[in-house]
Each structure stands twice: as structure tokens, then as C-alpha cells.
Scaffold this active site. Structure first.
Site: not given
Ligand SMILES: Cc1ncc(COP(=O)(O)O)c(C=O)c1O
Length: 435
Positions: A159, A244, A273
Site C-alpha cells: 500500500f 516507503d 504519519k
Molecule cells: C506505507 C504507506 N505508504 C503510503 C500511504 C499513504 O499515506 P496517506 O494516507 O497519508 O496518503 C500509507 C497510508 O496508510 C502507507 O501506509
């Protein structure tokens, strides 16, 4: 410590005006936000309205106090409204909340420096934005520009966000399909399968993008050697490694960044986050000097964001890093994570057919069920017992535990008890229905 009281689950006990208030908020969600989402939240046992939060506790309009074991999916690592973060944001608010974007801004400069100090070796420069998906968008664009290539290798179940670019590298068809055609050129390979990654890289690959622990995919940590192997493929093939760390970053897994467990440095790293200290939204895409040179040397404005790096968010970011260090949150995540893992595994041992796995690192732990319905009923049962839990977005059979890293030993014990009772109750309920 905030005292924790179990909610009663007796809606009838609510004052009529409280009940009417809750109903009116849910109705507005139904009428003006998203009717399906309103239904889903009610079904999951969250038919209440959040009012305030402090530390690990969220208080709702009905006066119930819940222990937050979702932690905003990684947002509330320093807890809700940490006084140091709140003070830093207040102070900045009183001076200059947003940047003129003409002058240099000191708070952004300091946060960038601080991030360079805590980042894995070689990762130095920061592009600031406002969310995880935006950080991933930046990572993809930077990787393309730095390599002159367009393709990506990503993993099944991953994700990376739901904006069009981030979605194109997100390994869940259910979310991609309705929006196709997306950015072309992504190959998905099974997570933790190094050979598959080697086979997937071709002459058009710009980068491999990876979560060191797949979060929404069901809390799957990288197997020993996997990240190192990916690093080697990238070096051999002259492509970039994007880590990520939007969810794993800033102490959650027991290290500032989860790649540290494997001694791996990416070329590009995304973080969001927890960086906002549970008070402000912020995202950042970091990269090495080599990447920055190739992307920004020719045109420093090739990728920009109006609100990215705003002083309010950066003040929160600086305070979040300070608290993470001062309160030794990496060590605490490790210790409390071990306690939580042991407690969940004890429950698993008593019902291995229903609860098939407990895994994770630090305070990023998943409990996997054989049947999705048991997971759903367990979440509902935990909410009735005053613990907020949730499943992972790409895998509803997995309940995730991501409490604030300041969670206490007693609060972990409380959550494990609620989990034990809820799983037992859910399994019995389903058995009863099958008979
Ligand atoms: C690993 C990872 N990357 C990207 C995102 C996307 O973040 P956002 O919801 O702040 O756009 C998330 C969200 O859960 C995530 O867990």
C-alpha cells in the site's frame, strides 16, 4: 496516567440530547460525506463521535473512553496531543503559521537538517509535502527523473497511497481497477520473493519500491536478507531503491526507520504519519545527494508543493523527533511490542485454528484470523470493551495493533485481555451460527 474506564455499551443510558447529537453527526456523514462509509463505521462498532484525546485515550460524545490501539495507523506515535508538540505548534501559530514562500524559512531548514541526522546513511535532502501519498508521488517522479527510466517494481499486497501515481504502485487490484488506465510500467512481485524481484527488473525499471514491513497488506515484515538483496539488485542494475516508511518511520518498529534493522540505506525514503507528532499533517520524500543532483540541478522547481514544509507542520515535526529521542520511544516500542506480541501469541496458542498468526516488529503487530468474520466480530468486541482496533486495508483477516509508543505496560495488558475475551466470544458466536 489517564485512568481508563470500560464503556458500558448501553446506548439507552445516554442522555437523549447526546444520542440526538451522535445521530445528527452520523446523518451528516450519510448525507454529505459518504453513505457507505457511515454504514461501515457503524457496523464496526464505532457509532459514536470523537470529542477529545490525550495520550493513548480517546473520549467520545457519549462519555466513553477508549484505549487507542490503532494509533491513526501510525500517526499517534508520541500519543495524542503530546504537550511538547502542542506547545511547539501553538508557539509557531502565534508567530507565522504558513510560509510566504518567498523568504527562507528557519523551521523548515531545521527540520530538514534534523531529518538528515536521523535518516539512514546517505539519505540527506528533504522535499516536504502534506501526506503519505504525496511523498510517494514525489518519490516516483524523482526516481523517473534521476534515472531517465519510467518503470517500477512493487510488491503484491503493498500500500503506497490512493493518488493516481501512488495507486499505480499499490499492490491491490480492488483499489486500482476502477481507475485504470493508471501510470503504466509497474510490475508486481510477491513480497519477500527476491528471485521474483530480480526477474522483474528490466532495462526500463527506474526503481523498486518497498515497505520494510507491509502495513496495509497485513503486517508482513521483510524476511531477513530481503531488503539487503533488493539493495544489491538495485546497485547491480543501476536502479533506485525507494523505502516507503510512511507507516513504519520514526520509531514504530523499534528503530527510527525500519530499514535500519537490516542495515540498508535506500536512495529515496518516504515518511509521513508520525512526523506530524499527532498534531499536524506532514509528509516528506528524502533522497541522496546523487538523486537530488539529477532531479533538481537543472530546475529546482521541477517538483513543488504550496503547503509543503509549512512552518506549523515543521514545528510539529521537530517536536515529534525531539520527543521520540528524549522519551526513548524506539526502546519503548521494542519493549512494549515484545509484551504485546507475547500476550497475543498466548491467545493464539489457545485457539490456533481461529487465530493463525501473530507477527510484526516493535509496536506494529498483526493478528491474522482464518476467517474474516471472526476478525470483524473481534474488532467489534474489542470496541465494546473499550479498545479501538482495526483491520488492515488490503487484508481484512488481519487485526492491526499500532498503539502510541508511549503506551504503558498496564494498557497493553488491558488490550490483550480484551482481545482474548473478544476472540473467544467471536469464535463462539460464529460456531453457534453454524450449528
Ligand atoms: C506505507 C504507506 N505508504 C503510503 C500511504 C499513504 O499515506 P496517506 O494516507 O497519508 O496518503 C500509507 C497510508 O496508510 C502507507 O501506509
Amino acid at each position: 496516567m489517564v485512568m481508563f474506564e470500560k464503556p458500558t455499551d448501553e446506548v439507552a443510558e445516554l442522555l437523549p440530547e447526546t444520542e440526538a447529537h451522535i445521530d445528527s453527526v452520523i446523518e451528516r456523514y450519510r448525507d454529505y460525506v459518504n453513505p457507505g462509509l457511515a454504514k461501515l463505521m457503524q457496523f464496526a462498532g464505532f457509532a459514536d463521535v470523537e470529542v477529545e484525546a490525550q495520550g493513548c485515550v480517546i473520549t467520545t460524545a457519549s462519555g466513553q473512553r477508549y484505549l487507542d490501539f490503532v494509533g491513526g495507523y501510525g500517526v499517534f506515535s508520541v500519543g495524542h496531543r503530546h504537550p511538547r508538540v502542542v506547545a511547539a505548534v501553538h508557539e509557531q501559530l502565534d508567530r507565522m503559521p504558513l510560509s510566504s514562500r518567498t523568504f527562507f524559512n528557519e523551521v523548515q531548514a531545521r527540520l530538514a537538517e534534523e531529518l538528515a541526522h536521523i535518516a539512514p546513511p546517505g539519505v540527506r535532502y528533504s522535499f516536504f509535502c502534506n501526506s503519505g501519498a504525496e511523498a510517494v508521488e514525489a518519490a516516483l517522479k524523482l526516481a523517473r527523473k534521476a534515472t531517465g527510466k519510467t518503470g517500477f517494481v512493487s510488491t503484491e499486497g503493498s500500500f503506497h497511497g490512493k493518488t493516481l501515481g501512488a495507486l499505480a504502485v499499490t499492490g491491490r487490484e480492488k483499489y486500482r481497477k476502477p481507475f485504470e488506465p493508471l501510470m503504466p510500467g509497474t510490475t508486481f512481485v510477491p513480497f519477500n520473493d527476491l528471485d521474483a524481484a530480480i526477474r522483474a527488473v528490466n532495462s526500463d525499471t527506474a526503481a523498486i519500491i518497498i515497505e520494510p514491513i507491509q502495513g496495509e497488506g497485513g503486517i508482513h515484515p521483510a524476511a531477513p536478507g530481503y531488503l539487503k538483496g533488493l539493495r544489491e539488485i538495485c546497485d547491480e542494475r543501476g536502479i533506485l531503491l525507494i523505502a516507503d516508511e510512511v507507516q513504519t518511520g520514526l520509531g514504530r518498529t523499534g528503530a527510527m526507520f525500519a530499514v535500519e534493522h537490516d542495515g540498508v540505506s535506500p536512495d529515496i525514503l518516504t515518511l509521513a504519519k508520525a512526523l506530524g507528532g499527532g498534531v499536524m499533517p506532514i509528509g516528506v520524500c528524502m533522497g541522496t545527494a546523487a538523486v537530488w543532483e539529477r532531479v533538481f540541478e537543472e530546475n529546482p522547481l521541477v517538483h513543488t508543493s504550496t503547503f509543503g514544509g509549512n512552518p506549523l507542520a515543521c514545528a510539529a515535526g521537530l517536536a515529534a523527533i525531539e520527543v521520540t529521542k528524549q522519551e526513548r520511544l524506539c526502546e519503548r516500542a521494542t519493549a512494549r511490542g515484545e509484551q504485546l506480541m507475547a500476550g497475543l501469541r498466548e491467545v493464539q496458542a489457545t485457539m490456533p485454528e481461529a487465530l493463525t498468526a501473530v507477527r510484526g516488529r516493535g509496536l506494529m503487530i498483526g493478528a491474522e484470523f482464518a476467517v474474516k468474520d471472526v476478525a470483524e466480530l473481534t474488532i467489534n468486541g474489542m470496541s465494546r470493551r473499550g479498545i479501538i482496533a482495526a483491520y488492515t486495508l488490503n487484508n481484512p483477516k488481519v487485526i492491526r495493533f499500532e498503539p502510541p509508543l508511549i503506551v504503558t505496560e498496564a494498557q497493553i495488558a488491558e488490550a490483550v485481555d480484551a482481545f482474548r475475551e473478544s476472540v473467544t466470544e467471536a469464535a463462539a458466536m460464529l460456531e453457534g451460527m453454524e450449528e
